[in-house]
Enzyme design. Structure first.
Site, short mmCIF file in Angstrom:
data_model
loop_
_atom_site.label_atom_id
_atom_site.label_comp_id
_atom_site.label_asym_id
_atom_site.label_seq_id
_atom_site.Cartn_x
_atom_site.Cartn_y
_atom_site.Cartn_z
N PRO A 60 0.96 -1.26 -0.06
CA PRO A 60 0.11 0.09 0.05
C PRO A 60 0.73 1.06 0.02
O PRO A 60 0.56 2.23 -0.66
CB PRO A 60 -0.74 -0.14 1.17
N TYR A 61 1.85 1.29 0.82
CA TYR A 61 2.93 2.46 0.85
C TYR A 61 3.55 2.62 -0.63
O TYR A 61 3.51 3.85 -1.09
CB TYR A 61 3.89 2.28 1.81
N VAL A 62 4.05 1.63 -1.18
CA VAL A 62 4.46 1.81 -2.54
C VAL A 62 3.44 2.12 -3.51
O VAL A 62 3.72 3.21 -4.37
CB VAL A 62 4.81 0.33 -3.07
N SER A 115 0.80 4.22 -2.79
CA SER A 115 0.41 5.43 -2.49
C SER A 115 1.49 6.28 -3.15
O SER A 115 1.05 7.59 -3.55
CB SER A 115 0.26 5.60 -0.91
N LYS A 116 2.91 6.07 -2.91
CA LYS A 116 3.80 7.04 -3.22
C LYS A 116 4.02 6.86 -4.97
O LYS A 116 4.32 7.88 -5.27
CB LYS A 116 5.11 6.62 -2.89
#
Length: 254
Positions: free
Chosen positions: A157-159, A161-162
Protein backbone atom coordinates in the site's frame (compact mmCIF):
# COMPACT_ATOMS: atom_id res chain seq x y z
CA UNK A 1 18.64 41.01 -5.03
CA UNK A 2 18.22 38.69 -2.05
CA UNK A 3 20.24 35.49 -2.12
CA UNK A 4 17.63 33.74 0.02
CA UNK A 5 15.85 31.06 -1.98
CA UNK A 6 12.36 31.84 -0.67
CA UNK A 7 12.57 35.54 0.13
CA UNK A 8 9.12 37.15 0.45
CA UNK A 9 7.28 33.91 -0.37
CA UNK A 10 4.30 32.60 1.59
CA UNK A 11 4.71 28.83 1.89
CA UNK A 12 2.32 26.21 3.27
CA UNK A 13 3.89 23.07 4.77
CA UNK A 14 1.78 20.01 5.60
CA UNK A 15 2.85 17.35 8.06
CA UNK A 16 4.86 20.11 9.70
CA UNK A 17 4.91 18.93 13.31
CA UNK A 18 7.89 16.57 13.02
CA UNK A 19 10.50 15.03 10.75
CA UNK A 20 10.94 16.47 7.28
CA UNK A 21 8.02 18.87 7.77
CA UNK A 22 9.46 20.45 10.91
CA UNK A 23 12.88 20.65 9.26
CA UNK A 24 11.27 22.33 6.26
CA UNK A 25 9.68 24.95 8.51
CA UNK A 26 13.13 25.92 9.79
CA UNK A 27 14.96 25.66 6.45
CA UNK A 28 12.30 27.61 4.53
CA UNK A 29 12.28 30.28 7.23
CA UNK A 30 16.06 30.60 7.02
CA UNK A 31 15.61 31.05 3.26
CA UNK A 32 13.30 34.04 3.83
CA UNK A 33 9.85 32.45 3.65
CA UNK A 34 6.76 33.26 5.65
CA UNK A 35 5.54 29.81 6.67
CA UNK A 36 2.08 28.45 7.42
CA UNK A 37 2.26 25.06 9.11
CA UNK A 38 -0.42 22.42 9.34
CA UNK A 39 -0.54 19.03 11.05
CA UNK A 40 -2.66 17.20 13.60
CA UNK A 41 -0.59 17.87 16.75
CA UNK A 42 -1.23 21.38 18.00
CA UNK A 43 1.32 21.22 20.81
CA UNK A 44 4.11 20.51 18.33
CA UNK A 45 2.93 23.19 15.90
CA UNK A 46 2.62 25.82 18.60
CA UNK A 47 6.13 25.12 19.93
CA UNK A 48 7.60 25.21 16.43
CA UNK A 49 5.88 28.48 15.55
CA UNK A 50 6.99 30.04 18.85
CA UNK A 51 10.58 29.12 18.04
CA UNK A 52 10.37 30.49 14.51
CA UNK A 53 8.84 33.75 15.69
CA UNK A 54 11.52 34.02 18.34
CA UNK A 55 14.10 33.83 15.56
CA UNK A 56 12.38 36.67 13.71
CA UNK A 57 10.36 34.66 11.20
CA UNK A 58 6.73 35.32 10.31
CA UNK A 59 4.97 32.02 11.00
CA UNK A 60 1.54 30.66 11.87
CA UNK A 61 -0.20 27.31 12.09
CA UNK A 62 -3.52 25.61 11.42
CA UNK A 63 -4.41 22.31 13.08
CA UNK A 64 -5.79 19.84 10.55
CA UNK A 65 -5.71 16.47 8.86
CA UNK A 66 -4.96 16.53 5.13
CA UNK A 67 -7.16 13.51 4.53
CA UNK A 68 -10.06 15.88 5.23
CA UNK A 69 -10.87 18.13 2.28
CA UNK A 70 -12.32 20.70 4.67
CA UNK A 71 -9.10 20.80 6.71
CA UNK A 72 -6.95 21.17 3.59
CA UNK A 73 -9.15 24.03 2.40
CA UNK A 74 -8.98 25.68 5.81
CA UNK A 75 -5.18 25.64 5.81
CA UNK A 76 -4.98 27.26 2.37
CA UNK A 77 -7.67 29.78 3.23
CA UNK A 78 -5.83 30.71 6.44
CA UNK A 79 -2.62 31.42 4.51
CA UNK A 80 -4.42 33.64 2.03
CA UNK A 81 -6.40 35.42 4.75
CA UNK A 82 -3.31 36.11 6.83
CA UNK A 83 -0.83 37.03 4.11
CA UNK A 84 -2.87 37.83 1.02
CA UNK A 85 -1.70 34.98 -1.19
CA UNK A 86 -0.11 31.53 -1.34
CA UNK A 87 3.14 31.40 -3.33
CA UNK A 88 4.29 27.85 -2.65
CA UNK A 89 3.36 24.62 -0.89
CA UNK A 90 5.22 21.57 0.35
CA UNK A 91 2.77 18.66 0.57
CA UNK A 92 4.78 16.58 2.97
CA UNK A 93 2.19 14.86 5.21
CA UNK A 94 2.27 11.09 4.98
CA UNK A 95 2.17 7.81 6.87
CA UNK A 96 4.05 4.56 6.47
CA UNK A 97 3.06 1.38 8.24
CA UNK A 98 4.71 -1.85 9.31
CA UNK A 99 6.20 -4.20 6.76
CA UNK A 100 3.61 -6.89 6.04
CA UNK A 101 3.23 -9.26 3.08
CA UNK A 102 0.52 -8.07 0.68
CA UNK A 103 -1.78 -11.05 1.25
CA UNK A 104 -1.72 -10.41 5.02
CA UNK A 105 -2.26 -6.64 4.85
CA UNK A 106 -5.40 -5.47 6.67
CA UNK A 107 -7.97 -3.34 4.88
CA UNK A 108 -7.76 -0.58 7.48
CA UNK A 109 -4.00 -0.25 6.97
CA UNK A 110 -4.50 0.13 3.22
CA UNK A 111 -7.30 2.65 3.74
CA UNK A 112 -5.31 4.80 6.17
CA UNK A 113 -2.22 4.89 3.96
CA UNK A 114 -4.17 5.77 0.83
CA UNK A 115 -6.33 8.35 2.62
CA UNK A 116 -3.35 10.31 3.95
CA UNK A 117 -0.73 9.77 1.27
CA UNK A 118 -2.92 10.05 -1.83
CA UNK A 119 -6.20 11.70 -0.90
CA UNK A 120 -4.24 14.09 1.32
CA UNK A 121 -2.10 15.27 -1.60
CA UNK A 122 -5.19 15.41 -3.83
CA UNK A 123 -7.06 17.54 -1.29
CA UNK A 124 -4.15 19.93 -0.89
CA UNK A 125 -3.43 20.25 -4.60
CA UNK A 126 -7.02 21.20 -5.40
CA UNK A 127 -7.11 24.07 -2.93
CA UNK A 128 -3.50 25.21 -3.37
CA UNK A 129 -3.86 25.38 -7.15
CA UNK A 130 -7.09 27.36 -6.89
CA UNK A 131 -5.40 29.89 -4.60
CA UNK A 132 -2.35 30.15 -6.86
CA UNK A 133 -4.45 30.64 -9.99
CA UNK A 134 -6.14 33.56 -8.27
CA UNK A 135 -2.78 35.24 -7.58
CA UNK A 136 -0.72 34.61 -10.71
CA UNK A 137 0.89 31.22 -10.15
CA UNK A 138 3.17 29.45 -7.74
CA UNK A 139 5.17 26.31 -7.05
CA UNK A 140 4.26 23.04 -5.35
CA UNK A 141 6.41 20.14 -4.16
CA UNK A 142 4.80 16.83 -3.25
CA UNK A 143 6.77 14.50 -1.01
CA UNK A 144 6.80 11.03 -2.53
CA UNK A 145 9.53 8.49 -1.71
CA UNK A 146 11.99 6.17 -3.38
CA UNK A 147 9.02 3.80 -3.00
CA UNK A 148 7.35 5.95 -5.65
CA UNK A 149 10.08 4.92 -8.10
CA UNK A 150 10.95 1.34 -7.17
CA UNK A 151 9.35 -1.55 -5.30
CA UNK A 152 10.01 -2.13 -1.60
CA UNK A 153 9.13 -5.61 -0.26
CA UNK A 154 6.22 -6.07 2.15
CA UNK A 155 4.96 -2.49 1.77
CA UNK A 156 2.48 -2.71 -1.10
CA UNK A 157 0.00 0.00 0.00
CA UNK A 158 2.82 2.42 0.77
CA UNK A 159 4.50 1.73 -2.57
CA UNK A 160 1.18 2.16 -4.38
CA UNK A 161 0.47 5.42 -2.55
CA UNK A 162 3.84 6.94 -3.34
CA UNK A 163 3.60 5.93 -7.01
CA UNK A 164 0.21 7.68 -7.00
CA UNK A 165 1.84 10.85 -5.65
CA UNK A 166 4.21 10.78 -8.62
CA UNK A 167 1.24 10.41 -10.95
CA UNK A 168 -0.63 13.31 -9.37
CA UNK A 169 2.50 15.42 -9.59
CA UNK A 170 3.00 14.78 -13.29
CA UNK A 171 -0.68 15.28 -14.08
CA UNK A 172 -0.87 18.60 -12.24
CA UNK A 173 2.42 19.80 -13.73
CA UNK A 174 1.14 19.14 -17.23
CA UNK A 175 -2.27 20.67 -16.62
CA UNK A 176 -1.10 23.95 -15.09
CA UNK A 177 2.26 24.54 -16.78
CA UNK A 178 0.92 27.37 -18.93
CA UNK A 179 -0.85 28.99 -15.98
CA UNK A 180 2.27 29.74 -14.01
CA UNK A 181 2.21 26.81 -11.60
CA UNK A 182 5.11 24.39 -11.33
CA UNK A 183 4.58 21.03 -9.62
CA UNK A 184 7.44 18.71 -8.75
CA UNK A 185 8.03 15.80 -6.38
CA UNK A 186 10.77 14.63 -4.08
CA UNK A 187 11.65 10.96 -3.64
CA UNK A 188 13.54 10.76 -0.33
CA UNK A 189 15.41 7.69 0.73
CA UNK A 190 15.53 6.59 4.35
CA UNK A 191 15.45 9.77 6.43
CA UNK A 192 16.11 10.09 10.15
CA UNK A 193 12.97 11.00 12.09
CA UNK A 194 10.92 9.88 15.07
CA UNK A 195 8.97 7.52 12.83
CA UNK A 196 12.05 5.85 11.34
CA UNK A 197 13.75 5.66 14.74
CA UNK A 198 10.72 3.86 16.15
CA UNK A 199 10.53 1.59 13.12
CA UNK A 200 14.22 0.69 13.37
CA UNK A 201 13.78 -0.05 17.08
CA UNK A 202 10.96 -2.49 16.28
CA UNK A 203 12.80 -4.07 13.36
CA UNK A 204 16.39 -4.90 14.39
CA UNK A 205 18.87 -4.87 11.53
CA UNK A 206 16.75 -2.71 9.21
CA UNK A 207 18.81 0.45 9.69
CA UNK A 208 21.97 -1.40 8.78
CA UNK A 209 20.21 -2.89 5.75
CA UNK A 210 18.98 0.53 4.59
CA UNK A 211 22.48 1.97 4.86
CA UNK A 212 24.02 -0.98 3.05
CA UNK A 213 21.62 -0.47 0.11
CA UNK A 214 22.53 3.24 -0.16
CA UNK A 215 25.77 4.04 -2.01
CA UNK A 216 26.56 6.87 0.42
CA UNK A 217 26.23 4.34 3.22
CA UNK A 218 24.01 6.43 5.48
CA UNK A 219 20.52 7.76 6.07
CA UNK A 220 19.49 11.37 5.35
CA UNK A 221 19.00 14.19 7.81
CA UNK A 222 15.53 15.76 7.45
CA UNK A 223 17.19 19.09 6.66
CA UNK A 224 18.79 17.60 3.55
CA UNK A 225 15.39 16.74 2.13
CA UNK A 226 13.99 20.11 3.16
CA UNK A 227 16.83 21.90 1.38
CA UNK A 228 15.96 20.13 -1.86
CA UNK A 229 12.32 21.12 -1.45
CA UNK A 230 13.31 24.75 -0.87
CA UNK A 231 15.25 24.82 -4.13
CA UNK A 232 12.36 23.29 -6.09
CA UNK A 233 9.96 25.86 -4.63
CA UNK A 234 12.26 28.76 -5.42
CA UNK A 235 12.57 30.87 -8.55
CA UNK A 236 16.01 29.37 -9.25
CA UNK A 237 14.52 26.58 -11.37
CA UNK A 238 11.72 28.20 -13.42
CA UNK A 239 11.89 25.63 -16.26
CA UNK A 240 11.61 22.61 -13.96
CA UNK A 241 8.18 21.05 -13.60
CA UNK A 242 6.83 17.51 -13.55
CA UNK A 243 10.13 16.19 -12.19
CA UNK A 244 10.65 13.58 -9.51
CA UNK A 245 13.92 14.31 -7.73
CA UNK A 246 15.50 11.51 -5.67
CA UNK A 247 17.13 12.64 -2.42
CA UNK A 248 18.39 9.20 -1.58
CA UNK A 249 22.18 8.97 -1.48
CA UNK A 250 22.09 7.07 -4.77
CA UNK A 251 19.63 4.37 -3.65
CA UNK A 252 17.59 4.19 -6.87
CA UNK A 253 20.78 3.87 -8.92
CA UNK A 254 22.20 1.06 -6.80
Amino acid sequence: MSRELLADKVVLITGASSGIGAAAAKVFSEEGATVVLTARREDRLAALVDGLRGAGTEASYVVGDVSSAADAARAVDAAVAAYGRLDAAFNNAGVGGDRTPLHLMADDVYDTIMDVNVRGVWNCLRHEIAAMLAHGGGAIVNNSSVAGLVAIPAAAPYVASKHAVVGLTRAAADEYAQQGIRVNALAPGTTRSEITADWFARNPGMEELACSMTPQGRTAAPEEVAAAAAWLLSDRCPFLTGAVVPVDGGFVNH
